[in-house]
Design an enzyme around this catalytic site. Structure first.
Site, PDB file in Angstrom:
ATOM      1  N   SER A  16      30.873  -0.409  -0.039  1.00 32.07           N
ATOM      2  CA  SER A  16      30.208  -1.536   0.146  1.00 32.07           C
ATOM      3  C   SER A  16      29.124  -1.931   1.113  1.00 32.07           C
ATOM      4  O   SER A  16      29.109  -1.193   2.124  1.00 32.07           O
ATOM      5  CB  SER A  16      31.231  -2.810   0.108  1.00 32.07           C
ATOM      6  OG  SER A  16      30.452  -3.881   0.105  1.00 32.07           O
ATOM      7  N   CYS A  23      34.478 -10.538   8.043  1.00 32.58           N
ATOM      8  CA  CYS A  23      33.139 -11.198   8.246  1.00 32.58           C
ATOM      9  C   CYS A  23      33.427 -12.294   9.378  1.00 32.58           C
ATOM     10  O   CYS A  23      34.693 -12.612   9.338  1.00 32.58           O
ATOM     11  CB  CYS A  23      32.509 -11.706   7.124  1.00 32.58           C
ATOM     12  SG  CYS A  23      33.191 -12.887   6.297  1.00 32.58           S
ATOM     13  N   LYS A  28      40.429  -5.097   2.893  1.00 31.02           N
ATOM     14  CA  LYS A  28      39.352  -4.334   4.011  1.00 31.02           C
ATOM     15  C   LYS A  28      39.634  -4.906   5.348  1.00 31.02           C
ATOM     16  O   LYS A  28      39.386  -5.867   5.874  1.00 31.02           O
ATOM     17  CB  LYS A  28      37.925  -4.437   3.681  1.00 31.02           C
ATOM     18  CG  LYS A  28      37.069  -3.344   4.354  1.00 31.02           C
ATOM     19  CD  LYS A  28      35.772  -3.149   3.867  1.00 31.02           C
ATOM     20  CE  LYS A  28      34.812  -2.060   4.651  1.00 31.02           C
ATOM     21  NZ  LYS A  28      33.582  -2.108   3.552  1.00 31.02           N
ATOM     22  N   ASN A  84      36.356  -1.035   8.266  1.00 27.62           N
ATOM     23  CA  ASN A  84      35.067  -1.719   8.264  1.00 27.62           C
ATOM     24  C   ASN A  84      34.322  -1.141   9.403  1.00 27.62           C
ATOM     25  O   ASN A  84      34.882  -0.636  10.365  1.00 27.62           O
ATOM     26  CB  ASN A  84      35.291  -3.326   8.167  1.00 27.62           C
ATOM     27  CG  ASN A  84      33.988  -3.725   7.641  1.00 27.62           C
ATOM     28  OD1 ASN A  84      32.831  -3.334   7.743  1.00 27.62           O
ATOM     29  ND2 ASN A  84      34.177  -4.997   7.063  1.00 27.62           N
ATOM     30  N   GLY A 135      32.333   7.326   8.346  1.00 25.79           N
ATOM     31  CA  GLY A 135      31.489   8.573   8.745  1.00 25.79           C
ATOM     32  C   GLY A 135      31.802   9.814   7.914  1.00 25.79           C
ATOM     33  O   GLY A 135      31.649  10.872   8.550  1.00 25.79           O
ATOM     34  N   THR A 146      27.129   5.223   4.990  1.00 27.12           N
ATOM     35  CA  THR A 146      25.895   5.542   5.507  1.00 27.12           C
ATOM     36  C   THR A 146      25.409   6.813   5.226  1.00 27.12           C
ATOM     37  O   THR A 146      24.097   6.791   5.084  1.00 27.12           O
ATOM     38  CB  THR A 146      26.093   5.627   6.996  1.00 27.12           C
ATOM     39  OG1 THR A 146      26.764   4.330   7.511  1.00 27.12           O
ATOM     40  CG2 THR A 146      24.764   5.362   7.842  1.00 27.12           C
TER      41      THR A 146
END
Lengths: 247, 335
Positions: free
Chosen positions: B29, B138, B173, B200, B252, B274
């Site tokens: 996400s 969050c 998550k 996360n 990663g 990423t």
């Protein structure tokens, strides 16, 4: 760099996103400078890890390159006088535009600024297209002593301004254009994450209603009355009248 | 890709609750928006699923710039959940998801339990959406900046509320910034979570030394990229001993070898974030790497790789094979 498709399709102010070998990092976005005969070039300064490694790549090294990316400058209307305002490496946005304006026989002036005479970039390539270049230097070592925006103020007004350069210069140019009521398009730079518009890491505040903004409705408790646009995918070209300079 | 055509005899499918993915590679996400951008530069159908950028109840403008920063072997980001809000999302974004050539996981974020439940409920019935991921990492404005994923009772409350109102399988998550993930994972499982995704982004701060100021406008950011991989593998390893539901490992991943670390630690699937930014074809390389490993080991089901290195792996490797599966559009070329 050799790439038939990019050289053919590149438009003024578009960029490529390079995967620089030997670095961990996101792709390096670089504006497309010249493009012809199956080759294109980029302008950059050795500054960080990616640019240093890129500068020292052996000639002929294959490079993964996505592009051309981003929107483009809109051409002036018939009979409009255009002024290109380039600060430092921001000149990279303008070879393609200058070429197109030349081909369209548009009345075009180029104002090119740099810190000093020694750091002027891009002059020869633009001159080769058949332009007289109005040089400005911060230290007065050549041409007009002062900023490109000061120079633009001192010249006869034009109908369209095209700007690219450091943020301070763009901000001053936008302020001048908005006050003078002159149409102005600027190509902006930011730290990009994905370069494709997925990560929302490179936004610029724009006025609500700007067609390049998200168009999301305003949240009930949101006090900020503006929108964001992605520099990488909605830009890099924005109208001076749309961009907000908050800081 | 040539390597994939040789995988025809292998079963790459994995199950997350009632959702069956054609392979265990998922786009994480926040890195894939709604899928359209990457369709221009790669074959996103080679993903087992893509996870959408999180959707909140209300529109969010997100943080000021700068929002991202490169760091050694990673990247800090603090986008701030910029997004359209659920109403605008359903109108403007959801219809196009029918054209995404793979399964879609919708990510839901919220600031209260009710917001999570409301948005999750509204996600029902969107074409291609096969599961919900709860972005419980969050900031929770009701708890002074604490995250739902920081406390067993908080995560349980969100998961239970969502499970009551949403029909899709629910993935919670988890975040790594806690002293012990196991009780949090257990609480999510007991509240009805069908799977867990972890980790996360790791919280981080980068400072502009010249100006003595934080580099991100939000001050704190989330660190992603290879810098966090061992932290993420460790988190999967720990949680794999505590719960029996499937784990989606992330943090990663750039190669098949990286993905195998997560699978061997106990993950049933992996997500790539990423690395997409740099190599949009990364998912195909990761999948090819897993396929090559399966060939080398003579194993036919990707699920049999799960937990191989982890003696305390508590989940089941055979559940997928034991369940009679309906044939769905999600089952791709590997069947």
């Amino acid at each position: 760099m050799r790439d038939e498709r990019i050289a053919r399709d590149a438009r003024a102010a578009q960029y490529v996103a390079l995967d620089v070998p030997g670095t961990f990092s996101v792709r390096l976005p670089l504006g497309i400078w010249t493009a012809r005969d199956g080759e294109f070039s980029v302008l950059f300064q050795e500054w960080g890890d990616r640019t240093r490694r890129l500068a020292h790549l052996p000639i002929g090294e294959p490079l993964s390159c996505i592009g051309p990316l981003g929107n483009q400058f809109s051409a002036p209307s018939e009979g409009q006088r255009a002024t290109i305002v380039a600060g430092g490496l921001g000149v990279a946005a303008f070879w393609l535009l200058a070429r197109d304006l030349k081909a369209a026989r548009a009345h075009t002036t180029i104002v090119l600024g740099a810190r000093s005479k020694l750091s002027i970039v891009g002059r020869d390539e633009l001159a080769a297209l058949g332009f007289d270049i109005d040089i400005c230097t911060d230290d007065g070592s050549e041409g007009f002593h002062g900023s490109v925006v000061d120079r633009v103020r001192s010249r006869p007004p034009s109908d369209v301004l095209y700007g690219c350069g450091p943020p301070g210069m763009l901000r001053a140019l936008c302020r001048y254009a908005n006050e003078a009521g002159v149409e102005c398009q600027i190509s902006m730079e930011e730290n990009f994450g994905c370069s494709l518009g997925t990560c929302w890491g490179c936004v610029v505040p724009v006025r609500r209603g700007c067609p390049q903004g998200t168009g999301y409705p305003k949240a009930p408790r949101e006090i900020r009355d503006y929108d964001f646009a992605r520099v990488c995918a909605d830009g890099t070209v924005f109208r001076a009248s749309d961009v907000l300079w908050l800081h | 890709m040539a390597a994939l055509s040789t995988s025809s005899a292998l079963d790459m499918s994995v199950r997350i609750g009632s959702a069956l993915l054609k392979n265990p590679i998922i786009a994480a996400s926040g890195c894939y928006n709604r899928g359209a951008e990457y369709s221009r530069v790669t074959d996103i159908s080679q993903y087992g699923a893509i996870t959408l950028k999180s959707v909140t109840r209300q529109p969010r403008l997100g943080n000021e710039m700068p929002r991202t920063m490169s760091t050694p072997a990673g990247m800090l980001n603090a986008i701030g959940l910029q997004g359209p809000g659920i109403e605008y999302f359903l109108k403007a974004d959801a219809p196009a998801l029918a054209h995404v050539p793979t399964a879609v996981i919708a990510s839901v974020a919220g600031f209260t339990v009710e917001e999570f439940a409301y948005v999750a409920e509204r996600m029902d019935g969107i074409p291609n959406v096969v599961a919900l991921e709860l972005d419980v990492s969050c900031p929770n404005v009701d708890r002074e900046g604490e995250c739902f994923a920081a406390q067993p009772s908080s995560i349980a409350a969100v998961v239970a509320a969502v499970k009551k109102r949403a029909r899709l399988p629910v993935i919670a998550k988890l975040m790594p910034n806690v002293s012990d993930l196991k009780p949090i994972a257990k609480a999510a499982q007991e509240a009805g979570a069908d799977a867990l995704s972890l980790i996360n982004a790791v919280r981080g701060i980068a400072i502009d030394v010249k100006n003595a100021l934080p580099l991100l406008a939000n001050v704190t950011g989330g660190l992603t990229g290879p810098a966090i991989r061992p932290i993420a593998v460790h988190a999967v390893w720990e949680v794999a001993s505590a719960v029996t539901i499937p784990l989606i490992g992330m943090g990663g991943i750039e190669t098949g070898r990286d993905a195998l670390e997560f699978l061997f630690a106990g993950a049933g699937a992996v997500a790539i974030g990423t690395a997409n930014f740099r190599r949009p074809d990364v998912h195909m390389e990761v999948l090819a790497g897993i396929v090559a490993e399966m060939r080398g080991r003579g194993c036919e089901r990707v699920t049999s790789l799960t937990g191989l290195a982890n003696p305390r792996f508590a989940g089941s490797r055979s559940v997928e094979a034991a369940v009679a599966r309906p044939k769905t559009h999600l089952e791709g070329a590997h069947e």
